[in-house]
Design a protein around this motif. Structure first.
Motif, PDB file in Angstrom:
ATOM      1  N   LYS A  11      -1.067 -22.187  -0.352  1.00 24.59           N
ATOM      2  CA  LYS A  11      -1.588 -23.243  -1.207  1.00 24.59           C
ATOM      3  C   LYS A  11      -1.545 -22.878  -2.688  1.00 24.59           C
ATOM      4  CE  LYS A  11      -5.214 -26.668  -1.226  1.00 24.59           C
ATOM      5  NZ  LYS A  11      -6.439 -27.139  -0.583  1.00 24.59           N
ATOM      6  N   GLN A  13       0.483 -20.926  -4.228  1.00 21.74           N
ATOM      7  CA  GLN A  13       1.890 -20.906  -4.644  1.00 21.74           C
ATOM      8  C   GLN A  13       2.412 -22.327  -4.842  1.00 21.74           C
ATOM      9  OE1 GLN A  13       3.788 -18.686  -1.537  1.00 21.74           O
ATOM     10  NE2 GLN A  13       3.342 -16.696  -2.471  1.00 21.74           N
ATOM     11  N   LEU A  14       2.072 -23.242  -3.953  1.00 19.64           N
ATOM     12  CA  LEU A  14       2.507 -24.638  -4.080  1.00 19.64           C
ATOM     13  C   LEU A  14       1.901 -25.284  -5.316  1.00 19.64           C
ATOM     14  CD1 LEU A  14       2.322 -25.933  -0.391  1.00 19.64           C
ATOM     15  CD2 LEU A  14       4.365 -25.463  -1.736  1.00 19.64           C
ATOM     16  N   GLU A  15       0.624 -24.990  -5.559  1.00 22.84           N
ATOM     17  CA  GLU A  15      -0.023 -25.549  -6.735  1.00 22.84           C
ATOM     18  C   GLU A  15       0.617 -25.025  -8.007  1.00 22.84           C
ATOM     19  OE1 GLU A  15      -4.243 -24.993  -6.488  1.00 22.84           O
ATOM     20  OE2 GLU A  15      -4.410 -26.210  -4.670  1.00 22.84           O
ATOM     21  N   ALA A  16       0.990 -23.758  -8.022  1.00 20.71           N
ATOM     22  CA  ALA A  16       1.653 -23.169  -9.190  1.00 20.71           C
ATOM     23  C   ALA A  16       3.017 -23.813  -9.405  1.00 20.71           C
ATOM     24  CB  ALA A  16       1.785 -21.657  -9.015  1.00 20.71           C
ATOM     25  N   GLN A  17       3.742 -24.077  -8.323  1.00 19.80           N
ATOM     26  CA  GLN A  17       5.047 -24.727  -8.440  1.00 19.80           C
ATOM     27  C   GLN A  17       4.904 -26.152  -8.970  1.00 19.80           C
ATOM     28  OE1 GLN A  17       6.727 -24.419  -4.513  1.00 19.80           O
ATOM     29  NE2 GLN A  17       7.613 -22.393  -4.909  1.00 19.80           N
ATOM     30  N   LYS A  18       3.914 -26.880  -8.466  1.00 17.87           N
ATOM     31  CA  LYS A  18       3.688 -28.249  -8.934  1.00 17.87           C
ATOM     32  C   LYS A  18       3.336 -28.261 -10.417  1.00 17.87           C
ATOM     33  CE  LYS A  18       2.132 -30.386  -4.621  1.00 17.87           C
ATOM     34  NZ  LYS A  18       0.999 -31.053  -3.957  1.00 17.87           N
ATOM     35  N   ALA A  20       4.150 -26.011 -12.655  1.00 17.50           N
ATOM     36  CA  ALA A  20       5.354 -25.669 -13.422  1.00 17.50           C
ATOM     37  C   ALA A  20       6.277 -26.880 -13.530  1.00 17.50           C
ATOM     38  CB  ALA A  20       6.081 -24.499 -12.765  1.00 17.50           C
ATOM     39  N   GLN A  21       6.404 -27.655 -12.450  1.00 20.09           N
ATOM     40  CA  GLN A  21       7.254 -28.848 -12.481  1.00 20.09           C
ATOM     41  C   GLN A  21       6.696 -29.897 -13.429  1.00 20.09           C
ATOM     42  OE1 GLN A  21       7.472 -30.080  -8.388  1.00 20.09           O
ATOM     43  NE2 GLN A  21       9.225 -28.751  -7.923  1.00 20.09           N
ATOM     44  N   GLN A  22       5.390 -30.086 -13.398  1.00 19.01           N
ATOM     45  CA  GLN A  22       4.771 -31.062 -14.285  1.00 19.01           C
ATOM     46  C   GLN A  22       4.946 -30.673 -15.746  1.00 19.01           C
ATOM     47  OE1 GLN A  22       0.739 -31.251 -12.889  1.00 19.01           O
ATOM     48  NE2 GLN A  22       1.209 -32.661 -11.197  1.00 19.01           N
ATOM     49  N   GLN A  23       4.807 -29.380 -16.033  1.00 17.99           N
ATOM     50  CA  GLN A  23       4.987 -28.917 -17.402  1.00 17.99           C
ATOM     51  C   GLN A  23       6.434 -29.110 -17.844  1.00 17.99           C
ATOM     52  OE1 GLN A  23       3.529 -24.915 -17.239  1.00 17.99           O
ATOM     53  NE2 GLN A  23       1.399 -25.524 -17.671  1.00 17.99           N
TER      54      GLN A  23
END
Length: 109
Positions: A11, A13-18, A20-23
């Protein structure tokens, strides 16, 4: 063999990826807005182009407005039409229309 807390490790890791994508999307949209603002400030040029048919029509209209008018003949024809004495020769009219169309289109009748 027991597997504990499998959901808890994935969880973050997924939040960090999301995040990064939003930024990255935010930076992309900021760049897009900047490009749009630059394009909006650039002067726009309008242009018009006429088709060959429109050019021919313009030429015919110009020639028609420059043509001399025999006002005496116009009055004579108006009187004959209003009195019901004017007769149309369909064959002569058709021939004249064909000649006019040939002139406009640039072909022989």
């Amino acid at each position: 063999m027991a597997i504990n807390n499998i959901n808890n490790t994935a969880k973050p890791q997924l939040e960090a990826q999301k995040l990064a994508q939003q930024q990255a999307q935010g930076q992309t949209s900021s760049a897009s807005v900047a490009n749009t603002n630059q394009a909006a400030s650039a002067p726009k040029q309008d242009s018009v182009s006429l088709t060959q048919s429109a050019q021919q029509l313009t030429s015919v209209q110009k020639k028609g407005s420059e043509a001399p008018v025999n006002q005496e003949k116009v009055e004579r024809l108006k009187k004959a039409i209003s009195d019901g004495e004017y007769r149309v020769n369909p064959e002569a009219l058709a021939k004249k229309i064909a000649v006019l169309e040939a002139q406009i289109l640039g072909v022989k009748a």
